[in-house]
Design an enzyme around this catalytic site. Sequence first.
Site, PDB file in Angstrom:
ATOM      1  N   GLY A  17       0.542  -1.172  -0.174  1.00  0.00           N
ATOM      2  CA  GLY A  17       0.005  -0.121   0.145  1.00  0.00           C
ATOM      3  C   GLY A  17       0.815   1.159   0.009  1.00  0.00           C
TER       4      GLY A  17
ATOM      5  N   GLU B 298       4.485  -6.293   1.301  1.00  0.00           N
ATOM      6  CA  GLU B 298       4.150  -6.826   0.455  1.00  0.00           C
ATOM      7  C   GLU B 298       3.448  -5.813  -0.594  1.00  0.00           C
ATOM      8  OE1 GLU B 298       0.304  -8.369   1.351  1.00  0.00           O
ATOM      9  OE2 GLU B 298       1.235 -10.280   2.383  1.00  0.00           O
TER      10      GLU B 298
ATOM     11  N   GLY C 256       3.427  -3.466  -3.862  1.00  0.00           N
ATOM     12  CA  GLY C 256       3.113  -3.448  -5.210  1.00  0.00           C
ATOM     13  C   GLY C 256       3.566  -2.226  -6.062  1.00  0.00           C
TER      14      GLY C 256
ATOM     15  N   ARG D 156      -7.186   3.224 -15.026  1.00  0.00           N
ATOM     16  CA  ARG D 156      -7.097   4.031 -13.790  1.00  0.00           C
ATOM     17  C   ARG D 156      -7.786   5.286 -13.852  1.00  0.00           C
ATOM     18  NH1 ARG D 156      -3.299   5.521 -11.053  1.00  0.00           N
ATOM     19  NH2 ARG D 156      -3.972   4.848  -9.052  1.00  0.00           N
TER      20      ARG D 156
ATOM     21  N   TYR E 228     -10.690   4.888 -11.213  1.00  0.00           N
ATOM     22  CA  TYR E 228     -10.618   5.560  -9.940  1.00  0.00           C
ATOM     23  C   TYR E 228     -10.578   7.209  -9.954  1.00  0.00           C
ATOM     24  CZ  TYR E 228      -8.299   1.201  -9.049  1.00  0.00           C
ATOM     25  OH  TYR E 228      -8.162  -0.323  -8.904  1.00  0.00           O
TER      26      TYR E 228
ATOM     27  N   CYS F  83     -15.305   3.507 -27.487  1.00  0.00           N
ATOM     28  CA  CYS F  83     -16.575   4.189 -27.531  1.00  0.00           C
ATOM     29  C   CYS F  83     -17.289   4.049 -26.150  1.00  0.00           C
ATOM     30  CB  CYS F  83     -17.376   3.280 -28.519  1.00  0.00           C
ATOM     31  SG  CYS F  83     -16.781   3.159 -30.030  1.00  0.00           S
ATOM     32  N   GLU F  84     -16.603   5.030 -25.267  1.00  0.00           N
ATOM     33  CA  GLU F  84     -17.005   5.350 -23.746  1.00  0.00           C
ATOM     34  C   GLU F  84     -16.762   6.489 -23.487  1.00  0.00           C
ATOM     35  OE1 GLU F  84     -18.793   3.078 -21.733  1.00  0.00           O
ATOM     36  OE2 GLU F  84     -18.402   1.220 -22.688  1.00  0.00           O
TER      37      GLU F  84
ATOM     38  N   TYR G  27      -0.773  -1.290 -12.032  1.00  0.00           N
ATOM     39  CA  TYR G  27      -2.149  -1.544 -12.351  1.00  0.00           C
ATOM     40  C   TYR G  27      -2.392  -0.881 -13.708  1.00  0.00           C
ATOM     41  CZ  TYR G  27      -1.905  -2.845  -7.426  1.00  0.00           C
ATOM     42  OH  TYR G  27      -1.747  -3.342  -6.214  1.00  0.00           O
TER      43      TYR G  27
END
Length: 417
Positions: free
Chosen positions: A242, A276, A278, A315, A319, A344-345, A373
């Site tokens: 994190g 851990e 990332g 992302r 988010y 197409c969004e 990510y």
Amino acid sequence: MKQEYFERKGNALYCEGVGLREAAEKFGTPLFIYSAAHIKERYRNFEEALKGYPHHICYAVKACSNIHILELFAHEGSGFDIVSGGELQRVKEAGGDTKKCVYAGVGKSAEEIESAVKAEILYFGVESVPELERINAIAAKLGRVARIALRVNPDVDAHTHDYITTGKSENKFGLTADKAEEILKGFSEKYKNLKAVGLQVHIGSQITETKPYKTAVLKAAEFVLKLRSQGTELKYFDIGGGLAIVYKDEDPATPAELVKEVLPIISELGMTFVCEMGRYMVGNAAMLVTKVEYVKENPDKTFVIVDAAMNDLIRPALYEAYHEIAAVEDKAETFVCDVVGPVCESADFFRKDMTLPKVGEGDLLAVCSAGAYGFTMSSNYNSRNRAAEVLVEGDEMTLIRRRETYEDQLNCEKTCR
Ligand SMILES: *Cc1c(COP(=O)(O)O)cnc(C)c1O
């Protein structure tokens, strides 16, 4: 630049010794370009901060799972935090030590558990009683003893985006301390093929301060003492992942600062420190290089339409994440525009109303901080081929994932004919 191993030389952008233009011309766009030096440095920052103390550093594979990136970690001696059988397979493929793997996730399937027991992973991060029973039964069937660490939900707010906070009581992750205590009472009689070796807390992602970690670790430490008084001794104290990176103007804690806050508490207990990370390891190791297809001038807005899209880096859409965007070559003028992809969004954008060097068709842009990510969350939405990935080491670049083809995409369907 916020990414130490990316810099401007003359009027162009480089990753270590490789020009982004040169890489794009060789391998096409969209292209993820990673700096090996950055990844090694990040890993070593943790090693350095923990030197002289019993520790186990894992890299969270889901942040970026390319086997060539995993190889870099394996060479450093890293362990791996995995969340699926697929990730375990990747660790094996990369020559990583499966005995250094910890396995998290609320929904481990029987097949996944079996392969991890056989691979003798360090421990399963267990998130529920039914899971515990399943691991015990599978270990019994295989005539093995599997190690587990209980994931305790410390009910701490990590002050990060709601979608990436995991340590609050309303989140699906982990067990309450009460439940964990109940499980550990008479554990060895109940679960003959399991050994409880650790405790894990993971409170969220992109955490900039040390305080939420300290709060969670203090709570968990109190719990460890309580368990001790009941005769349960655990070896591993796993603080989860994190730690944040700089996307915009954050001022995240360093590994040294984090370790300084929490290690005294863990060392007091005489336990092995496990983490851990990332995003911290790989987030700023990469840029996503993309080519401008069109500049579209509407009456009240200018759109820069690029060949990368939300399927390559989701992302911003998912988010509302901020990613800096840089022109690969300098321009004399700037303009205000939205940088959008071809999907197409309406959510298919990288940045809105940004001031950008005045680029045109064929120019290259770099979407920054795309290492974590990024590729791992990419998809084939709109039947787009997923991007290629390149690893830079000094002046050398190596293709570490070739661009997908339409044939790749169609294969799983055509073989059903
Ligand atoms: C995702 C995850 C991590 C890594 O999180 P980062 O924010 O990328 O450091 C670590 N541990 C667990 C259990 C996770 O689910």
